[in-house]
Design an enzyme around this catalytic site. Structure first.
Site, PDB file in Angstrom:
ATOM      1  CG  ASP A 101       7.271  -8.902  -3.185  1.00  0.00           C
ATOM      2  OD1 ASP A 101       7.623  -9.526  -4.194  1.00  0.00           O
ATOM      3  OD2 ASP A 101       6.905  -7.712  -3.209  1.00  0.00           O
ATOM      4  CG  ASP A 203       9.231  -7.945  -8.509  1.00  0.00           C
ATOM      5  OD1 ASP A 203       8.498  -6.973  -8.292  1.00  0.00           O
ATOM      6  OD2 ASP A 203      10.323  -7.859  -9.116  1.00  0.00           O
ATOM      7  CD  GLU A 272       5.267  -5.827 -10.473  1.00  0.00           C
ATOM      8  OE1 GLU A 272       5.292  -4.577 -10.415  1.00  0.00           O
ATOM      9  OE2 GLU A 272       6.266  -6.538 -10.246  1.00  0.00           O
ATOM     10  CG  HIS A 333       6.310  -1.443  -3.764  1.00  0.00           C
ATOM     11  ND1 HIS A 333       5.381  -2.362  -4.191  1.00  0.00           N
ATOM     12  CD2 HIS A 333       7.484  -1.817  -4.338  1.00  0.00           C
ATOM     13  CE1 HIS A 333       5.955  -3.251  -4.976  1.00  0.00           C
ATOM     14  NE2 HIS A 333       7.231  -2.943  -5.092  1.00  0.00           N
ATOM     15  CG  ASP A 334       7.052  -0.724  -7.898  1.00  0.00           C
ATOM     16  OD1 ASP A 334       8.067  -0.387  -7.279  1.00  0.00           O
ATOM     17  OD2 ASP A 334       6.837  -1.898  -8.263  1.00  0.00           O
TER      18      ASP A 334
END
Length: 547
Positions: A101, A203, A272, A333-334
Protein backbone atom coordinates in the site's frame (compact mmCIF):
# COMPACT_ATOMS: atom_id res chain seq x y z
CA UNK A 1 9.43 -4.15 -22.79
CA UNK A 2 6.07 -5.49 -21.64
CA UNK A 3 6.34 -8.57 -19.44
CA UNK A 4 3.78 -11.42 -19.50
CA UNK A 5 0.88 -11.17 -17.10
CA UNK A 6 -1.19 -14.20 -16.07
CA UNK A 7 -4.05 -12.03 -14.83
CA UNK A 8 -4.20 -13.74 -11.41
CA UNK A 9 -5.86 -10.62 -10.03
CA UNK A 10 -8.69 -10.68 -12.56
CA UNK A 11 -11.48 -12.31 -10.59
CA UNK A 12 -9.07 -13.09 -7.77
CA UNK A 13 -9.51 -12.66 -4.02
CA UNK A 14 -7.25 -10.28 -2.07
CA UNK A 15 -7.04 -10.34 1.73
CA UNK A 16 -6.27 -6.98 3.35
CA UNK A 17 -4.01 -6.91 6.41
CA UNK A 18 -3.74 -3.92 8.73
CA UNK A 19 -0.26 -4.67 10.13
CA UNK A 20 -0.61 -2.86 13.46
CA UNK A 21 -3.53 -5.10 14.39
CA UNK A 22 -2.83 -8.52 12.89
CA UNK A 23 -0.21 -10.23 15.05
CA UNK A 24 2.34 -8.85 17.50
CA UNK A 25 5.47 -11.02 17.53
CA UNK A 26 7.58 -9.17 20.10
CA UNK A 27 5.10 -8.15 22.78
CA UNK A 28 5.30 -4.39 22.27
CA UNK A 29 1.56 -4.08 21.66
CA UNK A 30 1.89 -3.40 17.92
CA UNK A 31 1.50 -5.93 15.12
CA UNK A 32 4.51 -6.43 12.87
CA UNK A 33 5.90 -8.18 9.80
CA UNK A 34 7.14 -11.34 11.58
CA UNK A 35 3.68 -11.63 13.13
CA UNK A 36 2.07 -11.48 9.70
CA UNK A 37 4.48 -14.10 8.39
CA UNK A 38 3.45 -16.38 11.25
CA UNK A 39 -0.23 -16.09 10.25
CA UNK A 40 0.07 -16.48 6.47
CA UNK A 41 -1.07 -20.10 6.76
CA UNK A 42 -4.46 -18.82 7.93
CA UNK A 43 -4.85 -16.76 4.76
CA UNK A 44 -3.69 -19.58 2.50
CA UNK A 45 -6.14 -21.98 4.18
CA UNK A 46 -8.91 -19.43 3.68
CA UNK A 47 -8.33 -19.62 -0.07
CA UNK A 48 -7.23 -16.08 -0.93
CA UNK A 49 -5.02 -15.40 -3.95
CA UNK A 50 -3.00 -12.60 -2.45
CA UNK A 51 -2.57 -10.15 0.41
CA UNK A 52 -2.65 -6.36 0.57
CA UNK A 53 -0.55 -4.91 3.37
CA UNK A 54 -1.48 -1.47 4.66
CA UNK A 55 1.62 0.76 4.98
CA UNK A 56 4.56 -0.53 7.01
CA UNK A 57 7.05 2.10 5.82
CA UNK A 58 8.94 4.63 7.93
CA UNK A 59 6.50 7.13 9.37
CA UNK A 60 5.89 9.40 12.38
CA UNK A 61 2.56 7.53 12.61
CA UNK A 62 0.36 10.61 12.93
CA UNK A 63 -2.01 8.76 10.58
CA UNK A 64 -0.65 5.31 11.37
CA UNK A 65 1.51 4.78 8.33
CA UNK A 66 -0.49 6.76 5.80
CA UNK A 67 2.01 9.57 6.43
CA UNK A 68 5.23 8.18 5.00
CA UNK A 69 8.67 9.66 5.69
CA UNK A 70 10.67 7.11 3.64
CA UNK A 71 9.00 5.24 0.79
CA UNK A 72 11.80 2.69 0.50
CA UNK A 73 12.31 1.41 4.03
CA UNK A 74 10.43 -0.42 6.80
CA UNK A 75 9.51 1.39 10.00
CA UNK A 76 11.39 -0.24 12.89
CA UNK A 77 8.13 -0.85 14.79
CA UNK A 78 7.17 -3.32 12.05
CA UNK A 79 10.60 -4.90 11.53
CA UNK A 80 13.23 -4.65 8.83
CA UNK A 81 13.64 -5.05 5.10
CA UNK A 82 14.98 -8.53 5.86
CA UNK A 83 11.76 -9.33 7.75
CA UNK A 84 9.74 -8.19 4.75
CA UNK A 85 11.82 -10.39 2.45
CA UNK A 86 11.05 -13.39 4.69
CA UNK A 87 7.34 -12.48 4.50
CA UNK A 88 7.39 -12.23 0.71
CA UNK A 89 9.23 -15.51 0.31
CA UNK A 90 6.87 -17.33 2.68
CA UNK A 91 3.80 -15.89 0.99
CA UNK A 92 5.09 -16.98 -2.40
CA UNK A 93 5.81 -20.46 -1.08
CA UNK A 94 2.14 -20.65 0.00
CA UNK A 95 0.96 -19.46 -3.42
CA UNK A 96 0.02 -15.97 -2.19
CA UNK A 97 0.80 -12.75 -4.06
CA UNK A 98 1.97 -9.72 -2.05
CA UNK A 99 0.63 -6.22 -2.71
CA UNK A 100 1.89 -3.20 -0.81
CA UNK A 101 0.00 0.00 0.00
CA UNK A 102 1.71 3.18 -1.15
CA UNK A 103 0.60 6.74 -0.42
CA UNK A 104 1.82 8.98 -3.21
CA UNK A 105 -0.60 11.89 -2.95
CA UNK A 106 1.13 13.21 0.16
CA UNK A 107 4.01 12.55 2.55
CA UNK A 108 4.69 13.13 6.22
CA UNK A 109 5.84 16.63 7.07
CA UNK A 110 9.10 15.13 8.40
CA UNK A 111 9.90 13.58 5.03
CA UNK A 112 13.25 15.02 3.86
CA UNK A 113 11.58 16.25 0.68
CA UNK A 114 9.20 18.46 2.63
CA UNK A 115 11.82 19.58 5.13
CA UNK A 116 13.82 20.93 2.19
CA UNK A 117 10.80 22.27 0.31
CA UNK A 118 9.58 24.38 3.22
CA UNK A 119 13.04 25.79 4.00
CA UNK A 120 12.87 28.47 1.29
CA UNK A 121 11.19 29.42 -2.00
CA UNK A 122 14.41 28.81 -3.97
CA UNK A 123 15.69 25.39 -2.90
CA UNK A 124 15.89 22.40 -5.25
CA UNK A 125 12.59 20.98 -3.98
CA UNK A 126 10.74 24.27 -3.60
CA UNK A 127 8.13 23.14 -6.14
CA UNK A 128 7.77 19.53 -4.93
CA UNK A 129 4.72 20.41 -2.79
CA UNK A 130 1.66 22.57 -3.40
CA UNK A 131 2.48 26.06 -2.16
CA UNK A 132 0.33 29.17 -2.64
CA UNK A 133 0.35 32.81 -1.56
CA UNK A 134 -2.43 34.07 0.70
CA UNK A 135 -5.24 36.26 -0.51
CA UNK A 136 -4.92 40.00 0.09
CA UNK A 137 -6.68 39.62 3.42
CA UNK A 138 -4.34 36.83 4.56
CA UNK A 139 -6.84 34.03 4.09
CA UNK A 140 -6.03 30.76 2.24
CA UNK A 141 -6.01 30.92 -1.57
CA UNK A 142 -9.36 29.14 -1.98
CA UNK A 143 -12.16 27.29 -0.22
CA UNK A 144 -10.76 23.74 -0.42
CA UNK A 145 -11.36 21.67 2.72
CA UNK A 146 -9.47 18.87 4.43
CA UNK A 147 -11.21 15.52 4.78
CA UNK A 148 -10.07 15.48 8.40
CA UNK A 149 -11.65 18.86 9.16
CA UNK A 150 -11.04 22.55 8.50
CA UNK A 151 -9.23 24.24 5.64
CA UNK A 152 -7.02 22.19 3.33
CA UNK A 153 -4.39 24.93 3.63
CA UNK A 154 -1.83 25.37 6.40
CA UNK A 155 0.24 28.52 6.89
CA UNK A 156 4.01 28.06 7.00
CA UNK A 157 6.09 30.86 8.54
CA UNK A 158 9.31 29.83 6.79
CA UNK A 159 8.05 30.49 3.27
CA UNK A 160 5.19 32.78 4.30
CA UNK A 161 2.91 30.72 2.11
CA UNK A 162 0.19 28.15 2.54
CA UNK A 163 0.70 24.49 1.69
CA UNK A 164 -2.03 22.08 0.67
CA UNK A 165 -3.01 19.10 2.83
CA UNK A 166 -6.09 17.07 1.94
CA UNK A 167 -5.80 15.19 5.23
CA UNK A 168 -3.86 16.14 8.39
CA UNK A 169 -1.77 19.31 8.50
CA UNK A 170 1.18 16.93 8.95
CA UNK A 171 0.43 15.34 5.54
CA UNK A 172 1.46 17.92 2.92
CA UNK A 173 0.39 17.17 -0.66
CA UNK A 174 3.01 16.43 -3.29
CA UNK A 175 2.87 18.57 -6.44
CA UNK A 176 2.48 16.12 -9.31
CA UNK A 177 2.62 19.00 -11.79
CA UNK A 178 6.36 18.97 -10.98
CA UNK A 179 8.15 16.45 -13.27
CA UNK A 180 10.75 15.66 -10.61
CA UNK A 181 8.00 14.49 -8.24
CA UNK A 182 6.69 12.06 -10.81
CA UNK A 183 10.19 10.69 -11.39
CA UNK A 184 10.79 10.25 -7.65
CA UNK A 185 7.49 8.39 -7.24
CA UNK A 186 8.21 6.09 -10.18
CA UNK A 187 11.66 5.36 -8.74
CA UNK A 188 10.02 4.16 -5.53
CA UNK A 189 7.61 1.97 -7.50
CA UNK A 190 10.57 0.44 -9.32
CA UNK A 191 12.41 -0.19 -6.02
CA UNK A 192 9.66 -2.42 -4.63
CA UNK A 193 9.02 -4.18 -7.94
CA UNK A 194 12.71 -5.09 -8.02
CA UNK A 195 12.37 -6.24 -4.41
CA UNK A 196 9.78 -8.79 -5.53
CA UNK A 197 6.32 -7.47 -4.66
CA UNK A 198 3.46 -8.48 -6.92
CA UNK A 199 1.57 -5.23 -6.99
CA UNK A 200 0.28 -2.09 -5.37
CA UNK A 201 -2.76 -0.76 -3.63
CA UNK A 202 -2.64 2.97 -4.32
CA UNK A 203 -4.14 5.20 -1.64
CA UNK A 204 -6.44 8.03 -2.82
CA UNK A 205 -5.20 7.56 -6.37
CA UNK A 206 -7.41 10.31 -7.76
CA UNK A 207 -5.83 12.93 -5.46
CA UNK A 208 -2.46 13.15 -7.21
CA UNK A 209 -3.15 16.32 -9.21
CA UNK A 210 -4.87 19.56 -8.26
CA UNK A 211 -6.24 22.37 -10.40
CA UNK A 212 -3.31 24.62 -11.34
CA UNK A 213 -5.55 27.68 -11.17
CA UNK A 214 -6.66 26.85 -7.61
CA UNK A 215 -10.29 27.56 -8.45
CA UNK A 216 -12.87 27.36 -5.68
CA UNK A 217 -14.99 24.23 -5.45
CA UNK A 218 -18.73 24.88 -5.93
CA UNK A 219 -21.04 24.26 -3.00
CA UNK A 220 -23.50 21.38 -2.92
CA UNK A 221 -25.42 22.18 0.26
CA UNK A 222 -25.75 19.97 3.30
CA UNK A 223 -25.92 16.30 2.22
CA UNK A 224 -28.99 14.28 3.12
CA UNK A 225 -27.04 11.14 4.06
CA UNK A 226 -28.16 9.15 1.01
CA UNK A 227 -24.64 8.92 -0.43
CA UNK A 228 -22.63 6.22 1.41
CA UNK A 229 -19.36 7.99 0.62
CA UNK A 230 -20.50 11.33 2.08
CA UNK A 231 -20.90 11.94 5.80
CA UNK A 232 -23.28 14.83 6.52
CA UNK A 233 -21.40 15.62 9.74
CA UNK A 234 -18.22 16.49 7.79
CA UNK A 235 -18.20 19.88 6.02
CA UNK A 236 -15.98 18.33 3.33
CA UNK A 237 -19.17 16.77 1.99
CA UNK A 238 -20.74 20.19 1.40
CA UNK A 239 -18.65 20.81 -1.72
CA UNK A 240 -18.50 19.36 -5.21
CA UNK A 241 -14.83 18.46 -5.51
CA UNK A 242 -14.30 19.60 -9.07
CA UNK A 243 -10.88 21.18 -8.62
CA UNK A 244 -8.99 19.61 -5.72
CA UNK A 245 -8.87 16.04 -7.12
CA UNK A 246 -9.72 13.83 -10.13
CA UNK A 247 -7.99 16.18 -12.55
CA UNK A 248 -7.46 15.20 -16.22
CA UNK A 249 -3.66 15.28 -15.77
CA UNK A 250 -3.99 12.20 -13.57
CA UNK A 251 -4.63 9.94 -16.55
CA UNK A 252 -1.29 10.44 -18.36
CA UNK A 253 0.57 9.82 -15.11
CA UNK A 254 -1.36 6.61 -14.50
CA UNK A 255 -0.35 5.54 -18.00
CA UNK A 256 3.31 6.15 -17.10
CA UNK A 257 2.82 4.17 -13.90
CA UNK A 258 1.17 1.28 -15.78
CA UNK A 259 3.98 1.19 -18.34
CA UNK A 260 6.47 0.74 -15.52
CA UNK A 261 4.44 -1.94 -13.75
CA UNK A 262 4.06 -3.79 -17.04
CA UNK A 263 7.82 -4.33 -17.12
CA UNK A 264 7.40 -6.86 -14.30
CA UNK A 265 5.61 -10.18 -14.85
CA UNK A 266 2.24 -10.90 -13.24
CA UNK A 267 2.03 -7.60 -11.37
CA UNK A 268 -1.07 -5.50 -10.73
CA UNK A 269 -2.42 -2.28 -9.23
CA UNK A 270 -5.67 -1.47 -7.44
CA UNK A 271 -6.57 2.14 -6.75
CA UNK A 272 -8.73 3.65 -4.02
CA UNK A 273 -11.06 6.28 -5.45
CA UNK A 274 -12.98 8.79 -3.37
CA UNK A 275 -14.92 10.96 -5.79
CA UNK A 276 -18.30 12.62 -6.29
CA UNK A 277 -18.93 9.96 -8.97
CA UNK A 278 -16.80 7.03 -7.84
CA UNK A 279 -18.19 4.46 -10.29
CA UNK A 280 -17.40 6.71 -13.26
CA UNK A 281 -13.86 7.27 -12.00
CA UNK A 282 -13.36 3.50 -11.53
CA UNK A 283 -14.40 2.98 -15.15
CA UNK A 284 -12.21 5.84 -16.38
CA UNK A 285 -9.12 4.83 -14.40
CA UNK A 286 -9.30 1.12 -15.31
CA UNK A 287 -10.55 1.29 -18.89
CA UNK A 288 -8.37 0.78 -21.94
CA UNK A 289 -5.83 -1.56 -20.36
CA UNK A 290 -3.25 1.22 -19.99
CA UNK A 291 -3.88 2.67 -16.52
CA UNK A 292 -4.89 0.87 -13.30
CA UNK A 293 -5.73 -2.81 -13.52
CA UNK A 294 -8.60 -2.35 -11.07
CA UNK A 295 -10.05 0.16 -8.64
CA UNK A 296 -12.70 0.48 -5.95
CA UNK A 297 -14.92 3.25 -4.68
CA UNK A 298 -17.29 3.50 -1.72
CA UNK A 299 -20.67 2.43 -3.08
CA UNK A 300 -20.65 -0.88 -1.15
CA UNK A 301 -18.99 0.66 1.90
CA UNK A 302 -21.96 2.56 3.28
CA UNK A 303 -25.06 1.49 5.17
CA UNK A 304 -27.42 0.89 2.20
CA UNK A 305 -27.44 -2.78 1.18
CA UNK A 306 -30.99 -3.63 0.13
CA UNK A 307 -31.71 -5.29 -3.20
CA UNK A 308 -33.01 -2.13 -4.96
CA UNK A 309 -30.01 -0.08 -3.84
CA UNK A 310 -27.46 -2.67 -4.99
CA UNK A 311 -29.35 -3.18 -8.24
CA UNK A 312 -28.97 0.54 -8.85
CA UNK A 313 -25.23 0.47 -8.10
CA UNK A 314 -24.57 -2.39 -10.50
CA UNK A 315 -26.87 -0.94 -13.16
CA UNK A 316 -24.99 2.34 -13.00
CA UNK A 317 -21.63 0.59 -13.13
CA UNK A 318 -22.62 -1.53 -16.11
CA UNK A 319 -23.58 1.68 -17.92
CA UNK A 320 -20.15 3.26 -17.48
CA UNK A 321 -17.69 0.36 -17.05
CA UNK A 322 -16.66 -0.21 -20.67
CA UNK A 323 -13.44 -2.22 -20.50
CA UNK A 324 -12.82 -1.25 -16.87
CA UNK A 325 -12.46 -3.67 -13.98
CA UNK A 326 -13.77 -3.18 -10.43
CA UNK A 327 -12.50 -4.40 -7.10
CA UNK A 328 -15.43 -4.94 -4.73
CA UNK A 329 -14.92 -4.46 -0.99
CA UNK A 330 -17.60 -4.39 1.69
CA UNK A 331 -15.26 -3.47 4.58
CA UNK A 332 -11.77 -2.07 4.95
CA UNK A 333 -9.61 -0.25 7.48
CA UNK A 334 -11.44 3.07 6.94
CA UNK A 335 -15.05 1.88 7.26
CA UNK A 336 -17.15 0.41 10.12
CA UNK A 337 -17.25 -3.38 9.88
CA UNK A 338 -19.96 -4.79 7.66
CA UNK A 339 -21.40 -6.96 10.46
CA UNK A 340 -22.46 -3.80 12.33
CA UNK A 341 -22.90 -1.46 9.38
CA UNK A 342 -25.37 -3.78 7.66
CA UNK A 343 -26.46 -5.96 10.56
CA UNK A 344 -26.85 -3.57 13.48
CA UNK A 345 -26.25 -4.45 17.11
CA UNK A 346 -27.05 -8.14 16.64
CA UNK A 347 -25.97 -9.08 13.12
CA UNK A 348 -27.40 -12.22 11.60
CA UNK A 349 -24.89 -14.85 10.46
CA UNK A 350 -27.28 -15.39 7.57
CA UNK A 351 -26.77 -11.80 6.45
CA UNK A 352 -22.99 -12.20 6.64
CA UNK A 353 -23.11 -15.46 4.66
CA UNK A 354 -25.23 -13.74 2.01
CA UNK A 355 -22.91 -10.73 1.94
CA UNK A 356 -19.77 -12.74 1.16
CA UNK A 357 -21.63 -14.95 -1.33
CA UNK A 358 -22.72 -11.77 -3.11
CA UNK A 359 -19.24 -10.23 -2.98
CA UNK A 360 -17.56 -13.36 -4.35
CA UNK A 361 -19.99 -13.80 -7.21
CA UNK A 362 -19.80 -10.27 -8.65
CA UNK A 363 -17.89 -9.54 -11.84
CA UNK A 364 -14.61 -8.15 -10.59
CA UNK A 365 -11.98 -8.78 -7.96
CA UNK A 366 -12.97 -9.25 -4.30
CA UNK A 367 -11.12 -7.72 -1.36
CA UNK A 368 -11.70 -9.22 2.09
CA UNK A 369 -10.66 -7.26 5.18
CA UNK A 370 -9.06 -9.10 8.09
CA UNK A 371 -11.73 -10.35 10.49
CA UNK A 372 -14.54 -10.30 7.95
CA UNK A 373 -14.11 -14.05 7.68
CA UNK A 374 -14.99 -14.22 11.39
CA UNK A 375 -17.95 -11.85 11.20
CA UNK A 376 -16.34 -9.46 13.68
CA UNK A 377 -18.65 -6.58 14.66
CA UNK A 378 -17.43 -3.00 14.97
CA UNK A 379 -15.63 -2.61 18.29
CA UNK A 380 -16.88 0.02 20.73
CA UNK A 381 -13.78 2.06 21.56
CA UNK A 382 -14.08 4.55 24.41
CA UNK A 383 -13.14 8.15 23.68
CA UNK A 384 -10.15 7.97 26.02
CA UNK A 385 -8.80 4.98 24.05
CA UNK A 386 -9.20 6.55 20.60
CA UNK A 387 -6.07 6.76 18.45
CA UNK A 388 -7.53 7.92 15.14
CA UNK A 389 -7.10 11.71 14.70
CA UNK A 390 -10.10 11.76 12.35
CA UNK A 391 -12.34 10.26 15.02
CA UNK A 392 -11.00 12.49 17.75
CA UNK A 393 -11.76 15.57 15.63
CA UNK A 394 -15.26 14.47 14.57
CA UNK A 395 -16.40 12.96 17.90
CA UNK A 396 -19.09 12.18 18.95
CA UNK A 397 -21.23 11.98 15.80
CA UNK A 398 -18.40 10.22 13.98
CA UNK A 399 -16.23 7.93 16.10
CA UNK A 400 -13.48 7.42 13.56
CA UNK A 401 -11.83 4.29 12.25
CA UNK A 402 -10.51 2.63 15.40
CA UNK A 403 -13.55 0.37 15.75
CA UNK A 404 -12.54 -1.65 12.69
CA UNK A 405 -8.83 -1.64 13.55
CA UNK A 406 -8.77 -3.41 16.91
CA UNK A 407 -6.52 -6.49 17.24
CA UNK A 408 -7.40 -9.65 15.33
CA UNK A 409 -9.14 -12.38 17.37
CA UNK A 410 -6.99 -15.53 17.23
CA UNK A 411 -7.40 -17.25 20.61
CA UNK A 412 -10.64 -17.02 22.57
CA UNK A 413 -8.94 -18.06 25.81
CA UNK A 414 -6.10 -15.52 25.77
CA UNK A 415 -6.54 -12.21 27.55
CA UNK A 416 -5.45 -10.34 24.40
CA UNK A 417 -7.24 -12.80 22.06
CA UNK A 418 -3.85 -14.16 21.00
CA UNK A 419 -2.72 -10.90 19.43
CA UNK A 420 0.56 -10.86 21.36
CA UNK A 421 1.09 -14.61 21.47
CA UNK A 422 3.16 -15.82 24.38
CA UNK A 423 5.19 -12.62 24.67
CA UNK A 424 2.67 -10.16 26.07
CA UNK A 425 4.68 -7.32 27.59
CA UNK A 426 2.54 -4.34 26.64
CA UNK A 427 -1.09 -3.45 26.16
CA UNK A 428 -2.23 -3.70 22.54
CA UNK A 429 -2.21 -0.32 20.82
CA UNK A 430 -6.02 -0.50 20.74
CA UNK A 431 -8.06 -2.46 23.29
CA UNK A 432 -9.16 -5.92 22.22
CA UNK A 433 -12.92 -6.22 21.77
CA UNK A 434 -14.58 -8.65 24.16
CA UNK A 435 -17.41 -9.00 21.64
CA UNK A 436 -14.87 -10.74 19.39
CA UNK A 437 -13.95 -13.47 21.89
CA UNK A 438 -16.61 -16.01 20.91
CA UNK A 439 -15.79 -15.40 17.23
CA UNK A 440 -12.05 -16.07 17.46
CA UNK A 441 -10.23 -18.24 14.93
CA UNK A 442 -9.72 -21.12 17.36
CA UNK A 443 -13.47 -21.34 18.00
CA UNK A 444 -14.61 -21.03 14.39
CA UNK A 445 -11.82 -23.21 13.01
CA UNK A 446 -13.17 -26.13 15.04
CA UNK A 447 -16.76 -25.63 13.89
CA UNK A 448 -17.69 -26.81 10.36
CA UNK A 449 -20.85 -24.66 10.52
CA UNK A 450 -19.02 -21.42 11.38
CA UNK A 451 -18.71 -18.36 9.17
CA UNK A 452 -14.97 -19.02 8.82
CA UNK A 453 -15.71 -22.53 7.53
CA UNK A 454 -18.29 -21.02 5.17
CA UNK A 455 -15.67 -18.65 3.73
CA UNK A 456 -13.27 -21.53 3.19
CA UNK A 457 -15.90 -23.71 1.54
CA UNK A 458 -17.20 -20.88 -0.65
CA UNK A 459 -13.72 -19.93 -1.84
CA UNK A 460 -12.82 -23.54 -2.64
CA UNK A 461 -16.06 -24.03 -4.58
CA UNK A 462 -15.69 -20.75 -6.47
CA UNK A 463 -12.37 -21.85 -7.98
CA UNK A 464 -14.22 -24.58 -9.84
CA UNK A 465 -16.86 -22.28 -11.34
CA UNK A 466 -15.13 -20.31 -14.14
CA UNK A 467 -18.23 -18.22 -14.81
CA UNK A 468 -17.89 -16.59 -11.36
CA UNK A 469 -14.28 -15.64 -12.03
CA UNK A 470 -14.23 -14.78 -15.73
CA UNK A 471 -17.87 -14.43 -16.75
CA UNK A 472 -19.92 -11.49 -17.91
CA UNK A 473 -22.63 -10.25 -15.54
CA UNK A 474 -26.25 -9.59 -16.52
CA UNK A 475 -28.62 -8.10 -13.96
CA UNK A 476 -32.16 -9.44 -13.78
CA UNK A 477 -35.16 -7.24 -13.00
CA UNK A 478 -35.15 -5.16 -9.85
CA UNK A 479 -37.07 -6.71 -6.93
CA UNK A 480 -37.86 -5.32 -3.46
CA UNK A 481 -36.03 -8.16 -1.68
CA UNK A 482 -34.16 -10.28 -4.21
CA UNK A 483 -31.05 -9.27 -6.10
CA UNK A 484 -30.38 -11.63 -9.00
CA UNK A 485 -27.96 -11.75 -11.91
CA UNK A 486 -26.39 -14.16 -14.37
CA UNK A 487 -22.70 -14.87 -14.80
CA UNK A 488 -21.88 -16.33 -18.23
CA UNK A 489 -18.63 -17.78 -19.58
CA UNK A 490 -17.95 -20.09 -22.53
CA UNK A 491 -21.44 -21.55 -22.55
CA UNK A 492 -21.72 -21.85 -18.77
CA UNK A 493 -24.52 -19.78 -17.25
CA UNK A 494 -24.84 -19.44 -13.48
CA UNK A 495 -27.75 -17.81 -11.70
CA UNK A 496 -26.82 -15.92 -8.53
CA UNK A 497 -29.81 -14.85 -6.41
CA UNK A 498 -29.93 -13.37 -2.91
CA UNK A 499 -32.73 -12.50 -0.52
CA UNK A 500 -31.24 -9.37 1.00
CA UNK A 501 -33.82 -9.05 3.74
CA UNK A 502 -34.80 -10.64 7.04
CA UNK A 503 -38.17 -11.77 5.65
CA UNK A 504 -38.91 -14.90 3.57
CA UNK A 505 -39.91 -14.41 -0.05
CA UNK A 506 -40.88 -16.44 -3.09
CA UNK A 507 -39.20 -15.41 -6.33
CA UNK A 508 -40.00 -16.44 -9.90
CA UNK A 509 -36.89 -18.06 -11.38
CA UNK A 510 -38.29 -18.07 -14.93
CA UNK A 511 -37.01 -14.52 -15.26
CA UNK A 512 -33.54 -16.08 -15.42
CA UNK A 513 -34.27 -19.05 -17.66
CA UNK A 514 -34.55 -22.78 -17.06
CA UNK A 515 -32.63 -24.08 -14.06
CA UNK A 516 -30.81 -27.34 -14.76
CA UNK A 517 -29.14 -27.83 -11.36
CA UNK A 518 -28.88 -26.10 -8.01
CA UNK A 519 -25.24 -25.75 -7.01
CA UNK A 520 -25.41 -26.87 -3.40
CA UNK A 521 -21.72 -27.42 -2.67
CA UNK A 522 -21.08 -23.69 -2.42
CA UNK A 523 -22.29 -23.65 1.17
CA UNK A 524 -25.22 -21.44 0.16
CA UNK A 525 -28.24 -21.84 2.41
CA UNK A 526 -31.84 -20.81 2.77
CA UNK A 527 -33.20 -21.31 -0.75
CA UNK A 528 -35.25 -24.15 -2.26
CA UNK A 529 -36.38 -24.55 -5.86
CA UNK A 530 -40.04 -25.56 -6.18
CA UNK A 531 -40.80 -25.89 -9.88
CA UNK A 532 -40.04 -22.49 -11.33
CA UNK A 533 -40.32 -20.75 -7.96
CA UNK A 534 -37.54 -20.17 -5.45
CA UNK A 535 -38.56 -20.12 -1.82
CA UNK A 536 -36.05 -17.98 0.08
CA UNK A 537 -35.61 -17.96 3.84
CA UNK A 538 -34.38 -14.67 5.31
CA UNK A 539 -30.93 -13.94 3.82
CA UNK A 540 -31.23 -17.00 1.60
CA UNK A 541 -28.77 -17.56 -1.26
CA UNK A 542 -29.18 -19.58 -4.46
CA UNK A 543 -26.53 -20.57 -6.99
CA UNK A 544 -27.89 -22.57 -9.92
CA UNK A 545 -26.74 -23.66 -13.35
CA UNK A 546 -29.03 -22.78 -16.26
CA UNK A 547 -29.80 -24.84 -19.33
Amino acid sequence: MKAPNNGWWRGGVIYQIYPRSYQDSNGDGIGDLPGITRRLDHIAALGADGIWLSPFFKSPMKDFGYDISDYNDVDPMFGTLADFKVLVDRAHALGLKVMIDQVYSHTADVHPWFVESRSSRTNDKADWYVWADPLDDGNPPNNWLSIFGGSAWQWDTRRRQYYLHNFLTSQPDLNFHCPQVQEAVLASVKFWCEFGVDGYRLDVVNFYFHDRQLRNNPGRGMPDGSDPAVSPVNPYAWQWHHHDKSQPENLPFLQRLRALIDEYPDTTMVGEIGDDDGLARVAEYTGGGDKLHMAYCFDLLGEPHGAPYLHGVFTRFNQVVGSGWPCWAITNHDIPRVATRWGGANPSMGLLRAAVALQLSLRGTACIYQGDELGLPEADVAFEDLQDPYGITMWPEYKGRDGCRTPMAWDSKAADLGFGGAAVNARPWLPVAQSHRALAVDVQGADPQSLLSHYQQLLRWRRGVPALIHGEMTLLSVHPQVLAYLRSHQGERVLCAFNLSDQPVTWDATTAGVVSAVLGDSGAQGAALQGSQVRFDPWGVLFARLV
